[in-house]
Scaffold this active site. Structure first.
Site, mmCIF file in Angstrom:
data_model
loop_
_atom_site.group_PDB
_atom_site.id
_atom_site.type_symbol
_atom_site.label_atom_id
_atom_site.label_comp_id
_atom_site.label_asym_id
_atom_site.label_seq_id
_atom_site.Cartn_x
_atom_site.Cartn_y
_atom_site.Cartn_z
ATOM 1 N N PRO A 1 0.790 -1.232 0.000
ATOM 2 C CA PRO A 1 0.000 0.000 0.000
ATOM 3 C C PRO A 1 0.827 1.289 0.000
ATOM 4 O O PRO A 1 1.860 1.379 0.670
ATOM 5 C CB PRO A 1 -0.830 -0.099 1.286
ATOM 6 C CG PRO A 1 -0.177 -1.138 2.113
ATOM 7 C CD PRO A 1 0.492 -2.077 1.164
ATOM 8 N N TYR B 1 10.886 8.933 1.240
ATOM 9 C CA TYR B 1 10.857 7.948 0.141
ATOM 10 C C TYR B 1 11.442 8.465 -1.178
ATOM 11 O O TYR B 1 11.509 7.706 -2.145
ATOM 12 C CB TYR B 1 9.417 7.451 -0.057
ATOM 13 C CG TYR B 1 8.850 6.802 1.190
ATOM 14 C CD1 TYR B 1 9.409 5.622 1.677
ATOM 15 C CD2 TYR B 1 7.795 7.370 1.899
ATOM 16 C CE1 TYR B 1 8.928 5.025 2.837
ATOM 17 C CE2 TYR B 1 7.293 6.777 3.059
ATOM 18 C CZ TYR B 1 7.867 5.611 3.516
ATOM 19 O OH TYR B 1 7.396 5.027 4.659
ATOM 20 N N ASP C 1 2.201 -15.900 6.178
ATOM 21 C CA ASP C 1 1.744 -17.281 5.960
ATOM 22 C C ASP C 1 1.691 -17.626 4.474
ATOM 23 O O ASP C 1 2.011 -18.756 4.084
ATOM 24 C CB ASP C 1 0.364 -17.501 6.595
ATOM 25 C CG ASP C 1 0.433 -17.604 8.118
ATOM 26 O OD1 ASP C 1 1.546 -17.733 8.662
ATOM 27 O OD2 ASP C 1 -0.631 -17.565 8.758
ATOM 28 N N GLU D 1 12.975 -9.384 1.022
ATOM 29 C CA GLU D 1 12.181 -8.243 1.491
ATOM 30 C C GLU D 1 12.973 -6.962 1.226
ATOM 31 O O GLU D 1 14.168 -6.910 1.534
ATOM 32 C CB GLU D 1 11.965 -8.430 2.999
ATOM 33 C CG GLU D 1 11.324 -7.273 3.713
ATOM 34 C CD GLU D 1 11.367 -7.446 5.237
ATOM 35 O OE1 GLU D 1 12.261 -8.145 5.767
ATOM 36 O OE2 GLU D 1 10.503 -6.851 5.890
ATOM 37 N N ARG E 1 7.571 0.128 13.555
ATOM 38 C CA ARG E 1 8.136 -0.411 12.299
ATOM 39 C C ARG E 1 9.264 -1.408 12.563
ATOM 40 O O ARG E 1 9.924 -1.882 11.649
ATOM 41 C CB ARG E 1 8.676 0.729 11.420
ATOM 42 C CG ARG E 1 7.586 1.651 10.907
ATOM 43 C CD ARG E 1 8.142 2.671 9.924
ATOM 44 N NE ARG E 1 7.341 3.867 9.945
ATOM 45 C CZ ARG E 1 6.248 4.063 9.196
ATOM 46 N NH1 ARG E 1 5.845 3.162 8.342
ATOM 47 N NH2 ARG E 1 5.556 5.188 9.291
HETATM 48 C C1 DQA Z 1 8.312 0.960 3.613
HETATM 49 C C2 DQA Z 1 8.446 1.132 5.127
HETATM 50 C C3 DQA Z 1 7.123 0.880 5.819
HETATM 51 O O1 DQA Z 1 7.264 1.027 7.221
HETATM 52 C C4 DQA Z 1 6.092 1.868 5.328
HETATM 53 O O2 DQA Z 1 4.833 1.597 5.921
HETATM 54 C C5 DQA Z 1 5.983 1.915 3.852
HETATM 55 C C6 DQA Z 1 7.205 1.829 3.048
HETATM 56 C C7 DQA Z 1 9.614 1.323 2.866
HETATM 57 O O3 DQA Z 1 9.724 0.938 1.699
HETATM 58 O O4 DQA Z 1 10.474 1.989 3.422
HETATM 59 O O5 DQA Z 1 4.909 2.111 3.303
HETATM 60 O O6 DQA Z 1 8.030 -0.404 3.335
#
Ligand code: DQA
Length: 145
Positions: free
Chosen positions: A9, A22, A86, A97, A110
């Site tokens: 999301p 970001y 899961d 990841e 987080r």
């Molecule tokens: C994220 C980090 C997450 O905590 C956050 O909710 C995001 C982006 C990142 O790419 O840094 O939506 O996954």
């Protein structure tokens, strides 16, 4: 080889969304970098983005027997979704990841990653380059086998 890249999301809002965290580049630019990296490595890729947890679970399940590896940035669902964890365990595909930001240096909520528990590797805080690193890792892993 075929790689599935999943983005959770609000990642479709890259460039607009909190650019101080970001970056200013758009989601379209991220997709272009992913496609370029896969083309360079000679692998097929499919990119999937959804703001819905169940849709992400469905897409992970669909990968079974269809894709060879998964790159996933579950975004906010990283820290909440046992269902995504899961699903990753169910298909048991090699997964990496990725997080654009350095989640380890951010808020306490987080600090837990459920999805990460089903991933071989976690790459955080490297921005778009993290996706490139994840793809290269998975291709090299696949070619070693
Ligand atoms: C994220 C980090 C997450 O905590 C956050 O909710 C995001 C982006 C990142 O790419 O840094 O939506 O996954």
């Amino acid at each position: 080889m075929k790689i599935l890249v999943i983005n959770g999301p609000n990642l479709n809002m890259l460039g607009i969304r909190e650019p101080g965290i970001y970056g200013k580049r758009s989601y379209r630019e991220l997709c272009a970098l992913i496609e370029k990296t896969c083309a360079e490595k000679g692998v097929e890729c499919e990119i999937f983005q959804s703001n819905h947890e169940g849709a992400i679970v469905d897409r992970i399940q669909e990968a079974y027997g269809k894709e060879d590896a998964i790159v996933i940035n579950p975004a906010a669902y990283t820290h909440t979704s046992v269902a995504i964890l899961d699903a990753l365990k169910a298909v048991a595909l090699p997964a990496v990841e990725v997080h654009l930001s350095e989640i380890r240096e951010r808020e306490p909520f987080r600090q837990i990653s459920y999805a990460g528990m089903a991933c071989e590797k976690t790459i955080t805080g490297k921005g778009f380059a993290g996706y490139r690193e994840a793809i290269i890792y998975l291709v090299d892993r696949f070619e070693r086998k």
